[in-house]
Every structure is written in structure tokens, then in C-alpha cells.
Motif scaffolding. Structure first.
Motif, PDB file in Angstrom:
ATOM      1  N   SER A 440      13.151 -13.095 -14.984  1.00 26.50           N
ATOM      2  CA  SER A 440      13.018 -12.299 -13.768  1.00 26.50           C
ATOM      3  C   SER A 440      13.543 -13.093 -12.587  1.00 26.50           C
ATOM      4  O   SER A 440      13.604 -14.330 -12.627  1.00 26.50           O
ATOM      5  N   LYS A 507      13.301  -7.556 -13.634  1.00 29.21           N
ATOM      6  CA  LYS A 507      12.601  -8.110 -14.785  1.00 29.21           C
ATOM      7  C   LYS A 507      13.333  -7.717 -16.066  1.00 29.21           C
ATOM      8  O   LYS A 507      13.742  -6.560 -16.230  1.00 29.21           O
ATOM      9  N   LYS A 518      13.625  -3.778 -15.816  1.00 26.55           N
ATOM     10  CA  LYS A 518      12.724  -3.170 -14.847  1.00 26.55           C
ATOM     11  C   LYS A 518      13.064  -3.689 -13.452  1.00 26.55           C
ATOM     12  O   LYS A 518      13.685  -4.738 -13.298  1.00 26.55           O
ATOM     13  N   GLN A 520      11.092  -4.043  -9.471  1.00 24.69           N
ATOM     14  CA  GLN A 520       9.831  -3.939  -8.741  1.00 24.69           C
ATOM     15  C   GLN A 520      10.083  -4.165  -7.255  1.00 24.69           C
ATOM     16  O   GLN A 520      10.772  -5.107  -6.866  1.00 24.69           O
ATOM     17  N   THR A 521       9.538  -3.261  -6.440  1.00 25.91           N
ATOM     18  CA  THR A 521       9.571  -3.416  -4.987  1.00 25.91           C
ATOM     19  C   THR A 521       8.183  -3.173  -4.445  1.00 25.91           C
ATOM     20  O   THR A 521       7.323  -2.576  -5.118  1.00 25.91           O
ATOM     21  N   GLU A 522       7.969  -3.613  -3.233  1.00 28.74           N
ATOM     22  CA  GLU A 522       6.656  -3.407  -2.623  1.00 28.74           C
ATOM     23  C   GLU A 522       6.382  -1.926  -2.384  1.00 28.74           C
ATOM     24  O   GLU A 522       5.275  -1.441  -2.579  1.00 28.74           O
ATOM     25  N   GLY A 525       6.738   0.051  -6.257  1.00 30.58           N
ATOM     26  CA  GLY A 525       6.059  -0.485  -7.425  1.00 30.58           C
ATOM     27  C   GLY A 525       7.062  -0.893  -8.498  1.00 30.58           C
ATOM     28  O   GLY A 525       8.212  -1.197  -8.205  1.00 30.58           O
ATOM     29  N   GLU A 526       6.613  -0.853  -9.762  1.00 29.06           N
ATOM     30  CA  GLU A 526       7.486  -1.259 -10.863  1.00 29.06           C
ATOM     31  C   GLU A 526       8.069  -0.030 -11.548  1.00 29.06           C
ATOM     32  O   GLU A 526       7.350   0.887 -11.926  1.00 29.06           O
TER      33      GLU A 526
END
Length: 561
Positions: A440, A507, A518, A520-522, A525-526
Motif C-alpha cells: 500500500s 492497497k 483498493k 481509500q480516502t477520508e 472510505g475504502e
């Protein structure tokens, strides 16, 4: 600052490589993580034993030498740069990288070479206070050697050997002060009797002038038994034990038929006699269906310990179901046994290369980073320099990476270079060292006109690139895949809430033949970007070649019409 050594590099040349433009806005990577999860590494190593391979991942064609209580090893790098990592150990088991032999453009300029071209098998030797590394730059300057008074360098510019053809040159320094080079070369009359028919050549060299003394001669034609049409005799090394000179070579090609064979003679002018019990190392006669196989063993180099014991390093591979492997050819270690009539055996016929075995009788070495087994690393990009495991593809012509531009980040100035081009993409990478792993990386959303993320590549037309770009006033994450052709976008997902400069994390989860991506952001989400993609496109079986899969941060300028 050491950026392998990408930092501080001046523009070398733009001739014949096309015009390259750097973006005004760098891409900033906050950290990178990697964790290996191979089942074969899951059991603890018994006390007093060590784990094979000793260098996991793309570390092929190992060669080693001893200088008193210290051991040094080099491996092939092909089109990656800097070239030829050099390792140090005092126990033959734990190895610490101390540099690269070819770390200047004056030593290695491989723009235009394919991934599996450029630097082939190196040999390292030490004689009278000088280290020698000899190798072949395929498609480049061909056979050459460099020297250094210290193993970490600096190493000299190449000393060319235009009279040596073929590949895999090796030095032998005899007791009487005479110096010889062996190599794989053309067969007699320069005509092959069959596909894979090669020969081993021997030359004496004047080290003062760099010129050969007399003519070279063929000392092995074809292999152990020419009547059986042996193929690809290569990687010849001469060493001496007692009254015998020994010549050890790889034979059979570097895939499943790989093996190591041995010859000997009473003098270098005598006929070389093959041992009737050859090969002295192979796995080709074992069932491919055995659990956790180690295959393609060969290309060995020998070293003698102070106590008289002998050990051999060699390459082999770790395939999973279907014979696939993306880790490339790796470095293994085994003891050498001697028969009553003075022939060496690395591994008796029919035996499997062991995953664990007793350590050499040497004091243990301390290392800063594991090179085998299951381990995890996290690179925060907050130091003064990157670790030597970070390399790039082909000789850089721009200073496009920095640890100083933004504190705590790796900053990459994206170039207009695709992964498919035979050029130097703005991609910093390290070796994949497991069949099952996770990786990641966190980066800040780049400026419009830039694509950035993480790339995994084993060949110019076999790669994944999971990235982000700004399209139609919003950010879009995507997966680009090349499976034997041009890279194609196979999935893309908009991230409308993401703003420029905000963090996101890519990821990657790989389990042998399957790989998933995958993001992911704030704000979002994922998200599952792509699940169970075909990871075998990153294997030698799908993408023929001599390297393993590499992974790391990549940024490029968007293509313009």
C-alpha cells in the motif's frame, strides 16, 4: 543525499531517446508498505539453521568471493538502474547491501534496452587488494570489467573486452600470477550444431595492457557430452583445490532443465574432464507436483571458508500451482560435499533443495533489513536518503525524485514516459519477494494533467498501474493493465469529494494467481477497485524474461493529442 543515486543526477543526453518534459507540479508520496505472507515461510526457522532463499525476489546469477572473514556477493540487474547490487556478509546467510557497482551513467547507459536486456550475469573476484566485477552489457558495450579498492566503491569506468564474445565472463587468478577469463561463447567454426549449442572459452589476459595473451581456446564444446546435444553451457567459473583445477558451469538453460556441472584438469592446458556423475545440482528430475517446490536450480559459484569448508550460491525459483512465479530467479545457498576422489557435489541426485538447513560455521552477521522469510517494511520517506533496495528502470536522464522538496514525502516530477517505453519512466521500485503479499502507499491527489499511483511491472507489456487522474472536473481512480500488449484501462471509479492535495491510499493484495486493488480516502472510505485480477500476467510464464516483478510509486504526464 543518496537516491540510488537518482539524486543530484545531471541531464546526461536526450539524443536518440526523444524529448522529455517534466511537470511543474510534483507528486508527493507519504509512505509505502509491503508485507510478505508466503505459506512456505510460515514455519519458524530452527535454532542454528537458516532459510532459503538467502536473497528472495529478483536476485539472479549470484557470484561471491571471500576476503579474509568477509564475503561479498553480486547479482544481475538487466535493465534496472543502478546496476549490480553488492552485498556483504560474515556468515554467508545474512546479507547487507553496501552499494551498487554500476551507479554512474558513464558506467551504464541502457536507455533503449528491454527489461531483460542490458546487464547479464556478473562475477566478483578479489586479488591483491583489488576487487573486480566482470559482466556483459547485452545490446550495449558487451563484455567489460570494473575495479575498486573497496567493495562499496567507487568502482572504475568500464574496461572493455572487445575480443570476448558471448556472455557470463569470469576471472581466474592463478597462483603463478597469470590471469584468465572464461566465458560462454560461440562453438567451433562459429557454427551451432543444434539450437542452444554453445562453448566455454578460456583466454589469458595481460592486466597491464588489458589485451589477451595469445589466442583464446574452447575448453568445453557444447557441455558434458556433445553427443547428447547439451544446451546453453554458460556461467563458467574456474577455481583450484589441491592439485586440481575445477571448471563449474550451468547447463540446460535457466528454466526447468537448469543444472550445474563440473569438469577438472591438472593444468589449464590439459583437457577438461567431465565428471561421470554430472550434474552436481539440478531439480529437473523431480516431480513438479511436489509441495512447495524449488525449481530451475543452477548457475552456481563456489567459495571456501577459512576452516576449509566449501559452499555454493546459486539461482533457483519458487513456483506455485501451475508452475507460475513472479518473484523471478532468487539466490540460494548450499554446502558443497567432496567425494573420495575429489569431485564436488552441491546436492545429490534426486534430493530437493532444502528450505532450511544448518548454518555455516561462522559468526552471525547483523543486517538492517531482512532478505528472506515473511517480513514487513514501511518506508516513511522521512530520512536523508532512500534505502538501496529502491531502484529505477534504465539510466535516468533527469533528476526527477527528491526527499527534500516536501519534508516527509517522496516527491516525483512526472515525465511523459509510459511504462511500455524503452526509456526511463518516473517510477521508483523495489522487488516483490513473495507470491502472497500486500502493499500500500499513500499520496496526495496530484494536479490536473498528472496520473500517479503504484505500478507493478515484470515486462514493458506486462504490468498493472493503479492510479488517479483528474478528468472532467473530478478525480477518477483507475486500474490500467497490460497483458502482452498496450496498457488498457480496465476499471475506473470517480471520487467527486476528493480535492487536490488531499490524501488517498492505494492497497494491493496478491495471493499467488490473484491480485486485488483498493483505494481509500477520508471522504469515500475504502472502495474495491478491482478484485481477483489475473496476477499471472506478472509471472515469467506469461511474460518471458529474466527478471521478477517490481513495485513502487509511479507518476507520469497525461498523454496529449
Amino acid at each position: 543525499m543518496y537516491l540510488n543515486p537518482l539524486k543530484g543526477l545531471l541531464l546526461v543526453s536526450l539524443l536518440n531517446i526523444g524529448e522529455i518534459h517534466a511537470a511543474s507540479d510534483s507528486v508527493h508520496f507519504d509512505w509505502f508498505e509491503y508485507e510478505g505472507k508466503d505459506v512456505a515461510f510460515s514455519d519458524p526457522v530452527p535454532e542454528g539453521s537458516f532459510q532459503n532463499p538467502i536473497l528472495a525476489g529478483f536476485y539472479p546469477d549470484p557470484s561471491m568471493c571471500r576476503v579474509e572473514d568477509d564475503f561479498y556477493m553480486v547479482t544481475s540487474t538487466f535493465a534496472f538502474w543502478p546496476g549490480v547490487p553488492i552485498f556483504h556478509s560474515q556468515d554467508l546467510v545474512n546479507w547487507e547491501q553496501i552499494g551498487h557497482v554500476l551507479d554512474r551513467p558513464s558506467q551504464l547507459d541502457n536507455i533503449g534496452d528491454k527489461v531483460s536486456e542490458s546487464i547479464f550475469a556478473p562475477t566478483i573476484r578479489h586479488h591483491d587488494g583489488v576487487f573486480y566485477m566482470i559482466t556483459t552489457a547485452v545490446q550495449g558495450i558487451n563484455n567489460f570489467y570494473v575495479t575498486a579498492t573497496g567493495p562499496a566503491g567507487p568502482w572504475s569506468d568500464p574496461i572493455l573486452l572487445p575480443w570476448v564474445d558471448g556472455i557470463d565472463p569470469s576471472f581466474f587468478f592463478d597462483d603463478d600470477g597469470r590471469v584468465y577469463i572464461t566465458h560462454n561463447g560461440l562453438p567451433p567454426q562459429r557454427e551451432s550444431l543444434y539450437e542452444g549449442h554453445r562453448a566455454v572459452w578460456l583466454w589469458e589476459i595481460d592486466m597491464e595492457s588489458g589485451e589477451p595473451i595469445g589466442e583464446g581456446k574452447i575448453i568445453v564444446n557444447g557441455g558434458v557430452d556433445l553427443s547428447e546435444e547439451p544446451v546453453w553451457i554458460e556461467a563458467p567459473h574456474i577455481f583450484k583445490r589441491g592439485d586440481w583445477y575445477y571448471l563449474t558451469c550451468a547447463e540446460g538453460g535457466t528454466s526447468q532443465n537448469h543444472s550445474q556441472v563440473i569438469f577438472r584438469a591438472k593444468s589449464l592446458g590439459d583437457e577438461w574432464i567431465a565428471w561421470e556423475e554430472n550434474p552436481i545440482l539440478t531439480q529437473r528430475d523431480l516431480s513438479p507436483d511436489r509441495p512447495n517446490p524449488i525449481d530451475a536450480a543452477g548457475h552456481a559459484d563456489f567459495v571456501q571458508l577459512e576452516n576449509g569448508d566449501w559452499w555454493a550460491s546459486f539461482l533457483a525459483v519458487r513456483p506455485y500451482e501451475g508452475g507460475f512465479y513472479g518473484t523471478g530467479r532468487e539466490t540460494f545457498l548450499l554446502p558443497v560435499e567432496w567425494t573420495e576422489d575429489d569431485w564436488p557435489i552441491i546436492l545429490p541426485a534426486g534430493q530437493e533443495v532444502p528450505w532450511t538447513l544448518p548454518k555455516p560455521d561462522l559468526a552471525p552477521s547483523e543486517v538492517s533489513m531482512p532478505t528472506t522469510g515473511n517480513f514487513s517494511i514501511r518506508e516513511e520517506f522521512d530520512g536523508d536518503e532512500l534505502g538501496m533496495e529502491w531502484i529505477t528502470l534504465r539510466t535516468p536522464v533527469h533528476d526527477w525524485s527528491s526527499l527534500e522538496e516536501k519534508a516527509g514525502f517522496l516527491s516525483i516530477d512526472p515525465l511523459a514516459v509510459e511504462l511500455s517505453e524503452l526509456d526511463n519512466p518516473s517510477w521508483l521500485c523495489r522487488r516483490i519477494q513473495h507470491a502472497t503479499y500486500s502493499a500500500s502507499s499513500s499520496l496526495l491527489a496530484p494536479a490536473p494533467g498528472v496520473e500517479a499511483g503504484v505500478a507493478l511491472l515484470i515486462r514493458e507489456d506486462h504490468y498493472f498501474f493503479v492510479g488517479i487522474q483528474y478528468v472532467n472536473d473530478e478525480y477518477v481512480v483507475f486500474l490500467e493493465k497490460a497483458d502482452g500488449g498496450e496498457g488498457q484501462i480496465v476499471v475506473q471509479v470517480p471520487l467527486p469529494e476528493l480535492k487536490e492535495g488531499e490524501a488517498l491510499v492505494f492497497k494491493i493484495e496478491a495471493d499467488r494467481s490473484e491480485i486485488s486493488f483498493k483505494v481509500q480516502t477520508e471522504g469515500s472510505g475504502e472502495l474495491d477497485l478491482a478484485e481477483n485480477e489475473d496476477a499471472t500476467i506478472l509471472t515469467t510464464q506469461k511474460a518471458w524474461g529474466f527478471v521478477g516483478t517490481m513495485i513502487g510509486p509511479y507518476a507520469r504526464l497525461e498523454a496529449t493529442e
